[in-house]
Motif scaffolding. Structure first.
Motif, PDB file in Angstrom:
ATOM      1  N   HIS A 238       0.842  -1.204   0.000  1.00 58.77           N
ATOM      2  CA  HIS A 238       0.000   0.000   0.000  1.00 58.77           C
ATOM      3  C   HIS A 238       0.878   1.256   0.000  1.00 58.77           C
ATOM      4  O   HIS A 238       0.595   2.224  -0.700  1.00 58.77           O
ATOM      5  CB  HIS A 238      -0.931   0.020   1.216  1.00 58.77           C
ATOM      6  N   GLN A 239       1.939   1.215   0.788  1.00 63.61           N
ATOM      7  CA  GLN A 239       2.819   2.395   0.845  1.00 63.61           C
ATOM      8  C   GLN A 239       3.491   2.634  -0.517  1.00 63.61           C
ATOM      9  O   GLN A 239       3.593   3.777  -0.976  1.00 63.61           O
ATOM     10  CB  GLN A 239       3.859   2.220   1.949  1.00 63.61           C
TER      11      GLN A 239
ATOM     12  N   THR B  73       2.304   1.847  -3.371  1.00 62.08           N
ATOM     13  CA  THR B  73       1.272   2.387  -4.267  1.00 62.08           C
ATOM     14  C   THR B  73       1.071   3.881  -4.015  1.00 62.08           C
ATOM     15  O   THR B  73       1.004   4.681  -4.945  1.00 62.08           O
ATOM     16  CB  THR B  73      -0.070   1.639  -4.064  1.00 62.08           C
ATOM     17  N   GLU B  74       1.011   4.253  -2.736  1.00 65.22           N
ATOM     18  CA  GLU B  74       0.802   5.676  -2.419  1.00 65.22           C
ATOM     19  C   GLU B  74       1.970   6.520  -2.947  1.00 65.22           C
ATOM     20  O   GLU B  74       1.775   7.660  -3.368  1.00 65.22           O
ATOM     21  CB  GLU B  74       0.618   5.892  -0.916  1.00 65.22           C
TER      22      GLU B  74
ATOM     23  N   GLY C 225      -8.460   0.846   1.450  1.00 70.65           N
ATOM     24  CA  GLY C 225      -7.821   1.631   0.381  1.00 70.65           C
ATOM     25  C   GLY C 225      -8.819   2.599  -0.236  1.00 70.65           C
ATOM     26  O   GLY C 225      -8.432   3.593  -0.862  1.00 70.65           O
TER      27      GLY C 225
ATOM     28  N   GLN D 122     -10.212   4.699   1.162  1.00 64.09           N
ATOM     29  CA  GLN D 122      -9.964   6.004   1.801  1.00 64.09           C
ATOM     30  C   GLN D 122      -8.695   6.685   1.291  1.00 64.09           C
ATOM     31  O   GLN D 122      -8.221   7.638   1.903  1.00 64.09           O
ATOM     32  CB  GLN D 122      -9.874   5.818   3.319  1.00 64.09           C
ATOM     33  N   SER D 123      -8.145   6.195   0.173  1.00 65.10           N
ATOM     34  CA  SER D 123      -6.933   6.820  -0.366  1.00 65.10           C
ATOM     35  C   SER D 123      -7.282   8.164  -1.017  1.00 65.10           C
ATOM     36  O   SER D 123      -7.880   8.215  -2.098  1.00 65.10           O
ATOM     37  CB  SER D 123      -6.284   5.906  -1.413  1.00 65.10           C
TER      38      SER D 123
ATOM     39  N   GLN E 133      -5.199  10.338  -2.237  1.00 64.61           N
ATOM     40  CA  GLN E 133      -4.394  10.617  -3.429  1.00 64.61           C
ATOM     41  C   GLN E 133      -5.046  10.033  -4.681  1.00 64.61           C
ATOM     42  O   GLN E 133      -4.984  10.620  -5.760  1.00 64.61           O
ATOM     43  CB  GLN E 133      -2.995  10.028  -3.273  1.00 64.61           C
ATOM     44  N   TYR E 134      -5.657   8.854  -4.523  1.00 69.06           N
ATOM     45  CA  TYR E 134      -6.343   8.228  -5.663  1.00 69.06           C
ATOM     46  C   TYR E 134      -7.440   9.177  -6.177  1.00 69.06           C
ATOM     47  O   TYR E 134      -7.590   9.392  -7.368  1.00 69.06           O
ATOM     48  CB  TYR E 134      -6.935   6.897  -5.192  1.00 69.06           C
TER      49      TYR E 134
END
Ligand code: HEM
Length: 333
Positions: free
Chosen positions: A84-85, A87-88, A154, A156-157, A159-160
């Motif tokens: 996940h990190q 990806t962010e 996810g 709640q991302s 940035q996405y």
């Protein structure tokens, strides 16, 4: 004598050149520091005392490696956190590039192409590595540690969502059942935000209430995302493209790069991601609820959402079959 001259003159002239270079740099530095009212000598003294930079300080390695904090002792949770990190960080690179383009007054076509190639590379890397998630964890372990993460998702991302908001007109992010009517009456960003597609995915079917995952997200990010959407009106990646198109400077290559980006964000990545949810959560007849508690089976597949950043770059047939041909190619053998 002539031996001494022939040996030392090149050496001396080298020193002279070096001195000239040095003097030139000192003059430039002096001008720079004077302009901001600073004392060059103090800065030079600072250089004398400063340590040399190290790799680990430069990239803040210790901090970076201290950010993986599993909530359980289960081995595979670390894979889940780190991926996940990663990806962010790719999302951050994508936003970094988008911001660079949209902040320029009128970027030319070659500049825009360069950035679009970079962004597509980031998403290619994410799509090609997603098996780390979809296949790289033990299902039994996943099903245990996920229970310690409820209701985080996810979903709640932020940035996405920011990538989406900066890439296209907000109307393209409205739930497809409301898109046409909102477009006709030129709804405001605030109105459209109420019907943004992702809210539909976070409603508890039986009660019609918002999931806690969504409520948490809205509390933290709604204002910021609305502000961003307003500030991007007329300035999104799509507006940059249209500006070039109006000037006759959007050639086939640029068009193809935008189509690629649209597919990457709205088909390839969502399908890779959906594969993970299907692998871990879907074992009919007792499909498992997601950590965010959503109706994910109906929500995640791109063919249901029909999220398309750049509809006018696709044919009617391509839009009709959005997400389907790729599924056939990659999932059905
Ligand atoms: C085993 C791995 C994964 C599973 C099983 C999974 C599952 C899900 C599910 C079920 C949802 C729907 C919302 C919910 O109920 O939580 C969701 C949404 C989402 N997840 Fe994941 N996820 C995984 C990995 C990832 C990764 C690595 C990321 C990277 C940041 C991510 C980002 C997202 C995003 C952005 C959404 C919202 C998608 C949308 O609105 O269309 N997920 N995920």
């Amino acid at each position: 004598m002539s031996f001494i001259l022939s040996t030392f003159v090149p050496y001396l002239s080298h020193i002279m050149e070096f001195n000239e270079e040095l003097v030139d740099r000192i003059e430039k530095l002096s001008t720079k520091y004077k302009a901001s009212g600073q004392d060059l000598i103090a800065f030079l003294d600072g250089l004398l005392y400063a340590d040399y930079l190290t790799y680990w300080d430069y990239i803040h390695l210790d901090t970076l490696l201290s950010l993986q904090k599993p909530r359980t002792p289960i081995h595979d949770e670390t894979i889940f956190i780190i991926y996940h990190q990663i990806t962010e960080l790719y999302f951050k690179l994508t936003l970094h590039e988008i911001n660079y383009i949209v902040r320029q007054k009128n970027p030319d076509s070659s500049e825009l192409k360069k950035s679009m190639k970079r962004i597509n590379r980031y998403f290619d890397a994410l799509c090609h590595s997603f098996a780390i998630m979809s296949e790289g964890m033990d299902r039994e372990q996943f099903l245990k540690f996920r229970l310690a993460l409820i209701p985080a998702s996810g979903f709640q991302s932020a940035q996405y969502r920011k990538i989406e908001i900066c890439s296209t007109w907000f109307i393209c992010l409205v739930d497809k059942d409301f898109r046409d009517s909102m477009e006709v009456r030129k709804a405001s960003i605030e109105e459209m935000f109420e019907y943004v597609y992702w809210k539909k995915g976070a409603i508890i079917e039986e009660t019609g209430e918002k999931t806690l995952t969504l409520r948490q997200f809205e509390e933290k990010y709604s204002d910021e995302l609305i502000r961003l959407a307003r500030s991007m009106e007329g300035k999104t990646l799509w507006d940059v493209y249209l500006h070039l198109e109006n000037e006759g400077k959007a050639d086939e290559e640029l068009k193809e790069l935008f189509r690629e980006f649209d597919e990457n964000v709205n088909v390839h990545w969502p399908l890779q991601h959906h594969k993970s949810a299907a692998n871990y959560l879907a074992r009919r007849p007792t499909d498992l609820a997601a950590t965010g508690g959503t109706n994910w089976q109906k929500y995640l597949p791109p063919r249901f959402q029909k999220r398309i950043f750049y509809p006018s770059l696709w044919t009617e047939e391509e839009i009709e079959n959005w997400g389907k041909s790729w599924v056939k190619k990659n999932f059905i053998h």
